[in-house]
Design an enzyme around this catalytic site. Structure first.
Site, mmCIF file in Angstrom:
data_model
loop_
_atom_site.group_PDB
_atom_site.id
_atom_site.type_symbol
_atom_site.label_atom_id
_atom_site.label_comp_id
_atom_site.label_asym_id
_atom_site.label_seq_id
_atom_site.Cartn_x
_atom_site.Cartn_y
_atom_site.Cartn_z
ATOM 1 N N THR A 3 0.879 -1.194 0.000
ATOM 2 C CA THR A 3 0.000 0.000 0.000
ATOM 3 C C THR A 3 0.903 1.226 0.000
ATOM 4 O O THR A 3 2.129 1.094 0.153
ATOM 5 C CB THR A 3 -0.901 0.027 1.248
ATOM 6 O OG1 THR A 3 -0.070 0.287 2.396
ATOM 7 C CG2 THR A 3 -1.649 -1.277 1.449
ATOM 8 N N ASP A 4 0.316 2.384 -0.112
ATOM 9 C CA ASP A 4 1.130 3.609 -0.093
ATOM 10 C C ASP A 4 1.872 3.742 1.231
ATOM 11 O O ASP A 4 3.013 4.183 1.273
ATOM 12 C CB ASP A 4 0.234 4.835 -0.314
ATOM 13 C CG ASP A 4 -0.244 4.913 -1.762
ATOM 14 O OD1 ASP A 4 0.346 4.199 -2.611
ATOM 15 O OD2 ASP A 4 -1.194 5.661 -2.041
ATOM 16 N N CYS A 5 1.201 3.356 2.322
ATOM 17 C CA CYS A 5 1.850 3.491 3.633
ATOM 18 C C CYS A 5 2.627 2.239 4.044
ATOM 19 O O CYS A 5 3.493 2.299 4.920
ATOM 20 C CB CYS A 5 0.829 3.893 4.684
ATOM 21 S SG CYS A 5 -0.732 3.017 4.550
ATOM 22 N N TYR A 6 2.305 1.103 3.452
ATOM 23 C CA TYR A 6 3.051 -0.149 3.715
ATOM 24 C C TYR A 6 3.462 -0.733 2.358
ATOM 25 O O TYR A 6 2.811 -1.647 1.843
ATOM 26 C CB TYR A 6 2.182 -1.157 4.472
ATOM 27 C CG TYR A 6 1.796 -0.734 5.866
ATOM 28 C CD1 TYR A 6 2.716 -0.864 6.918
ATOM 29 C CD2 TYR A 6 0.531 -0.233 6.139
ATOM 30 C CE1 TYR A 6 2.358 -0.476 8.200
ATOM 31 C CE2 TYR A 6 0.175 0.157 7.423
ATOM 32 C CZ TYR A 6 1.089 0.027 8.440
ATOM 33 O OH TYR A 6 0.742 0.402 9.709
ATOM 34 N N PRO A 7 4.528 -0.211 1.753
ATOM 35 C CA PRO A 7 4.848 -0.575 0.363
ATOM 36 C C PRO A 7 5.368 -2.007 0.178
ATOM 37 O O PRO A 7 5.254 -2.580 -0.891
ATOM 38 C CB PRO A 7 5.938 0.425 -0.035
ATOM 39 C CG PRO A 7 6.501 0.936 1.248
ATOM 40 C CD PRO A 7 5.422 0.842 2.276
#
Lengths: 386, 138
Positions: free
Chosen positions: A129-133
């Site tokens: 994800t954007d916060c957990y790439p």
């Protein structure tokens, strides 16, 4: 005027080292000569314990964040699936989850390995994800690398349990052990007069917040256990004659010992976890004195045929008979075997007794009592509408 | 003469089937034989669990005779391993042990294992939830 004591009075005596603490077996022996009133006067705390396989057990673990971080959406601990729906790096590994490669190694073994300080392979995947790439990680964890690691067992310490037998012509492999054909053995699980919830059948002193011995350290009762059933048939002493109430418990896994937590594998069944639990019961009054005085011959349980559909009842027996080595079923003598360790349960009851006497453990007034009048729903199958 | 009873696991090589070895044990060494378990595959190796009873001297001679004929003889105890130090004394194994080799001591509820009573039924192997028994019969 009969004796009544408060938790505060008992704890004060424990701190001063003047309290009288006995194990449930010792007080049952004492009850042969003393009345409940005399026991209430003389005894302050009674220790109870059990050490059996408790399938509804597991551990909450927080792994800490890697750099770059990952939102774990599929988690394996030594190839054992752990729950992936708890934020980014929290998980719950259940005792009965099994390795994808070795069906004899499960969550219970992961828990024991963690307690023993062994390294565990953690592999996890996320979509990124954007916060957990990050999308994948494979690393090693152990009790020192993780943040929190605590045992949280939804259903432990069953108040009584049935005896398992098999009337068929074939061996049955069950969570109650190997059941030989044609009533060649009878397996039972409860610690009888030493068992926690059998010594306080109405749960007057055991409730939410009760401090207990769990796996070698201090733990707590967090809730009534799942399948909490308080309206099952009771005998004339008010003790259920089959599995009834349960407790949910919690404790710091990092402080536990594999002497009191042990992984198990049952043939053709799966993995489970032996859990050591000790519960101190404050003798607040004559009624509790009477309850903790209960003896094996006064605790009955039901014999169920695990070989037949619906596990039909084949009658009743009691723990004095079960512990004698054989029982009678339909006139036939059947050898008995325990499947829970009374030796370990006694050890726990004695450790708890020593801790109480040394002022290192206190009795806790529950912050809330368990519900009463509960029964269970069964799972209904709903037909799909066309 | 005082006799003793001992249990041995005998491993027969493939070519030994043509000799009446047990007959000789009885006839020449006055050993009484009780076959507790046998796995004999013609043309291949065979394994026997025997309880032998005789004088100490005769048992020794009988075993020596078997070994001269390429039959391996090992006391039963050496074929069973039990990791006792890891045992939690749960009692599961005692439920399946019909010979009484595995029994709970009812004073302290510890497991008592008497390998001399074992007939290698091997039911304890899967019954132990901690997998503490290994039996090497073949």
């Amino acid at each position: 005027m009969s004796v009544t004591k408060t938790y505060e009075e008992i704890n004060r005596k424990l701190k001063e080292g003047t309290a009288v603490v006995l194990t449930a077996e010792e007080v049952s022996e004492m009850a042969k000569e003393c009345s409940p009133a005399e026991i209430a006067e003389k005894v302050d705390v009674v220790t109870t314990a059990t050490f059996g396989a408790m399938c509804s057990s597991g551990a909450v673990i927080n792994f800490g964040h890697a750099n770059p971080p990952i939102r774990m959406e599929k988690i394996r601990l030594n190839k054992v699936p752990a729950y992936e729906g708890l934020a980014a790096v929290d998980t719950y590994v259940g005792a009965t989850a099994v390795s994808e490669e070795n069906p004899k190694y499960g969550g219970a073994h992961v828990i024991q390995d963690l307690i023993e300080g062994k390294d565990i392979e953690l592999e996890a995947w996320g979509k990124g994800t954007d916060c957990y790439p990050r999308k994948h990680i494979k690393t090693i964890i152990n009790k020192d690398t993780v943040n929190e690691m605590y045992l949280f067992n939804p259903r432990n310490a069953y108040q009584n349990y049935n005896v398992a037998v098999n009337t068929t012509d074939e061996i049955k492999y069950t969570y109650m052990g190997t059941l030989l054909p044609k009533l060649k053995n009878a397996n039972y699980s409860t610690a009888g007069e030493l068992s926690p919830l059998l010594n306080d059948p109405e749960m007057r002193t055991i409730g939410i917040g009760t401090r207990i011995f769990l796996g070698g350290t201090e733990g707590f009762v967090t809730w009534q256990g799942t399948q909490f059933h308080t309206t099952k048939e009771k005998n004339e002493l008010g003790v259920p004659v089959t599995n009834a109430a349960t407790i949910a418990v919690i404790g710091n896994l990092k402080a536990m010992s594999s002497e009191f937590i042990s992984a198990a594998y049952y043939e053709k069944y799966g993995t489970s976890l032996f859990v050591g639990i000790g519960v101190p019961i404050p003798v607040l009054d004559e009624d509790i004195a009477k309850r903790v005085s209960i003896r094996n011959e006064q605790i009955e349980t039901t014999i169920l045929d695990y070989g037949s559909a619906g596990t039909p009842s084949l009658g009743r027996t009691n723990y004095a008979e079960l512990q004698s080595g054989s029982i009678k079923i339909n006139g036939q003598k059947v050898r008995t075997a325990p499947v829970a360790s009374l030796q370990k349960a006694r050890k726990i009851a004695n450790i708890l007794k020593e801790k109480l006497q040394a002022g290192e453990f206190e009795v806790t007034k529950p912050v809330q009592m368990f519900p009463t009048g509960t029964s269970l729903n069964s799972l209904k199958e709903v037909e799909e509408e066309n | 003469m005082k006799t003793v009873k001992k249990r041995f696991v005998l491993n027969f090589p493939p070519q030994s089937g043509d000799k009446p070895l047990s007959y000789r044990l009885v006839k020449e060494f006055d050993i009484s034989i009780n076959i507790l378990k046998a796995e004999v595959k013609p043309g291949k190796t065979g394994t026997l669990l025997l309880e032998l009873e005789g004088t100490k001297e005769n048992l020794k001679k009988g075993i020596a005779y078997l070994e001269e004929n390429q039959v391996q003889c090992q006391p039963l105890k050496k074929k069973i391993t039990f990791k006792q130090e890891q045992c939690i004394n749960c009692g599961n194994c005692t439920g399946v042990c019909f010979t009484g080799a595995l029994k709970m001591d009812r004073s302290n509820w510890e497991l008592k294992f008497k390998p001399e009573k074992c007939v290698v039924c091997e039911l304890c192997v899967p019954a132990c939830p901690l997998n503490l028994f290994t039996i090497d019969f073949n």
